[in-house]
Design an enzyme around this catalytic site. Structure first.
Site, short mmCIF file in Angstrom:
data_model
loop_
_atom_site.label_atom_id
_atom_site.label_comp_id
_atom_site.label_asym_id
_atom_site.label_seq_id
_atom_site.Cartn_x
_atom_site.Cartn_y
_atom_site.Cartn_z
N ARG A 89 79.22 135.54 47.09
CA ARG A 89 78.21 136.13 46.21
C ARG A 89 78.65 136.19 44.75
NH1 ARG A 89 78.15 141.57 49.46
NH2 ARG A 89 80.33 140.99 49.26
N GLY B 282 91.34 136.34 49.23
CA GLY B 282 92.04 136.61 50.50
C GLY B 282 92.43 135.37 51.29
N TYR C 31 89.50 141.56 68.30
CA TYR C 31 88.57 142.51 68.93
C TYR C 31 87.20 141.88 69.21
CZ TYR C 31 87.18 143.89 64.06
OH TYR C 31 86.77 143.91 62.76
N ARG D 139 89.18 148.31 52.81
CA ARG D 139 88.08 148.79 53.65
C ARG D 139 88.51 149.25 55.04
NH1 ARG D 139 86.36 144.54 50.48
NH2 ARG D 139 84.46 145.01 49.28
N ASP E 41 74.84 133.70 49.01
CA ASP E 41 74.90 134.81 49.97
C ASP E 41 74.54 134.21 51.33
OD1 ASP E 41 74.36 137.01 51.65
OD2 ASP E 41 73.77 138.25 49.94
N GLY F 246 86.71 132.49 47.78
CA GLY F 246 87.22 132.92 46.49
C GLY F 246 88.35 133.94 46.56
#
Ligand code: HXC
Ligand code: NAP
Length: 292
Positions: free
Chosen positions: A46, A25, A155, A207, A72, A23
């Protein structure tokens, strides 16, 4: 850069693709391109309101079919219901794109056990839940030519401080990718991963580089090519890897990061800062060096 779609218009025609975290990005960008290439898509996460808006917008924009299903990925029952909804709507599922993720920066000693568990739950267990639920069905149905594509990051193999739960989880996803690529090849299931470097999205940037940190850490400066990635560049790679054109690629992880992680790893990458005049002086010194 003005990046355009790379595959021919019908490259994914007839395929049904589930995109977790589709939904927003990068998941949304990949879904859009899959729809443009003729695939039927199922996006899940979610927040149903976010998913439904994306599905409506993308259907209007591309003319394709996009089903929004709340799920989820940490909950196996919800994953099974999401897969059932996909089969009920389209009759088949050809590709699973494990893209959903959770992440935030934090000194590891500040994390609660619950914080660690949350990230492992979304990224590693969520990927395992979707892969297991769909893989079992594909194997039971004896269908072939199926693909799982996992989104990791560089990473996953270098590790990284300040995102330790994510690094551990992505490393686990990479190990699962390589392991199942071998184990499930006999069932006609291919398994690959993409390791993106920095591609600005709201979810990640809020974030990982919140507030002034984005300016302070300017991600483009970490990349030898001097820029961040464009969503269409990732969508092109993902479309190729889920298409039949990549039918002999299995168990690999493709890096798309402008050379970022290798620059970090290279012992002498910092010599980029040396000027031509300094190089003249350095060359003289080095040529003049005599071992005793
Ligand atoms: C410390 C934190 C925290 C923070 C949450 N927690 N944020 N601890 N610092 N900044 C702790 C909480 O206190 C709680 O611990 C536990 O984590 C779960 O938090 P909740 O808010 O209850 O979880 P939830 O609502 O499930 O949300 C999950 C989330 C959130 C991961 C925390 O950020 C989210 O929904 N993220 C989804 C989207 C996302 O992260 N996108 C970015 C992907 S980018 P306790 O102990 O109280 O239970 C990415 C890029 C990688 O992966 C590579 C880049 C180059
Ligand atoms: P994003 O927009 O925040 O995407 C994450 C998605 O995961 C959201 O749509 C979110 O939707 C979904 N999600 C989170 N928890 C979930 C759960 N428990 N169940 C189902 N869905 C859940 O961030 P992004 O940057 O596009 O990231 C997409 C992928 O790229 C991730 O795997 C990320 O690790 C990877 N990646 C990104 C970058 C980058 O620079 N952006 C670099 C390397 C790798 P809901 O909130 O609705 O659940």
């Amino acid at each position: 850069m003005n990046v355009t779609g790379m595959l021919r218009d019908d490259a994914l025609k007839g395929k049904t693709i589930i995109i977790t975290g589709g939904g927003t990005g990068l998941g949304k960008a990949m879904t859009k391109y899959f729809l443009q290439l003729g695939a039927n898509c199922v996006i899940s996460s979610r927040k149903l309101d976010v998913l439904q808006k994306t599905a409506d917008d993308l259907e209007a924009e591309t003319g394709g079919k996009c089903l929004a299903v709340q799920c989820d990925v940490r909950n196996y029952n919800e994953v099974e219901s999401m897969i059932k909804a996909a089969y009920d709507t389209y009759g088949n599922v050809d590709v699973l794109l494990n893209n959903a993720a959770g992440n935030f920066i934090s000194p590891t000693e500040r994390l609660s056990a619950g914080a660690f568990k949350t990230i492992i739950g979304i990224v590693l267990e969520g990927t395992a839940n979707c892969t297991m639920a769909l893989g079992k069905k594909w194997i039971a149905d004896q269908v072939k030519n199926r693909v799982v594509l996992n989104i990791v990051t560089t990473y996953a193999w270098t590790g990284s401080g300040y995102v330790v739960p994510s690094a551990a989880a992505k490393a686990g996803v990479l190990a699962m990718t390589r392991s199942l690529a071998v184990e499930w090849a006999k069932y006609g299931i291919r398994m690959n991963a993409i390791a993106p470097g920095p591609f600005p999205t709201k979810g990640a940037w809020e974030r990982l580089v919140p507030g002034d940190l984005a300016k302070q850490l300017d991600m483009a400066k970490r990349v030898p090519l001097g820029r961040v990635g464009e969503h269409q560049e990732l969508a092109n790679l993902a479309a190729y890897l889920v298409s039949d054109f990549s039918a002999y690629i299995n168990g690999d992880v493709i890096t798309i990061d402008g050379g970022e992680w290798l620059q970090g790893a290279g012992e002498f990458s910092m010599l980029d800062a040396v000027s031509p005049d300094q190089w003249d002086a350095i060359e003289k010194m080095v040529r003049g060096a005599k071992s005793e």
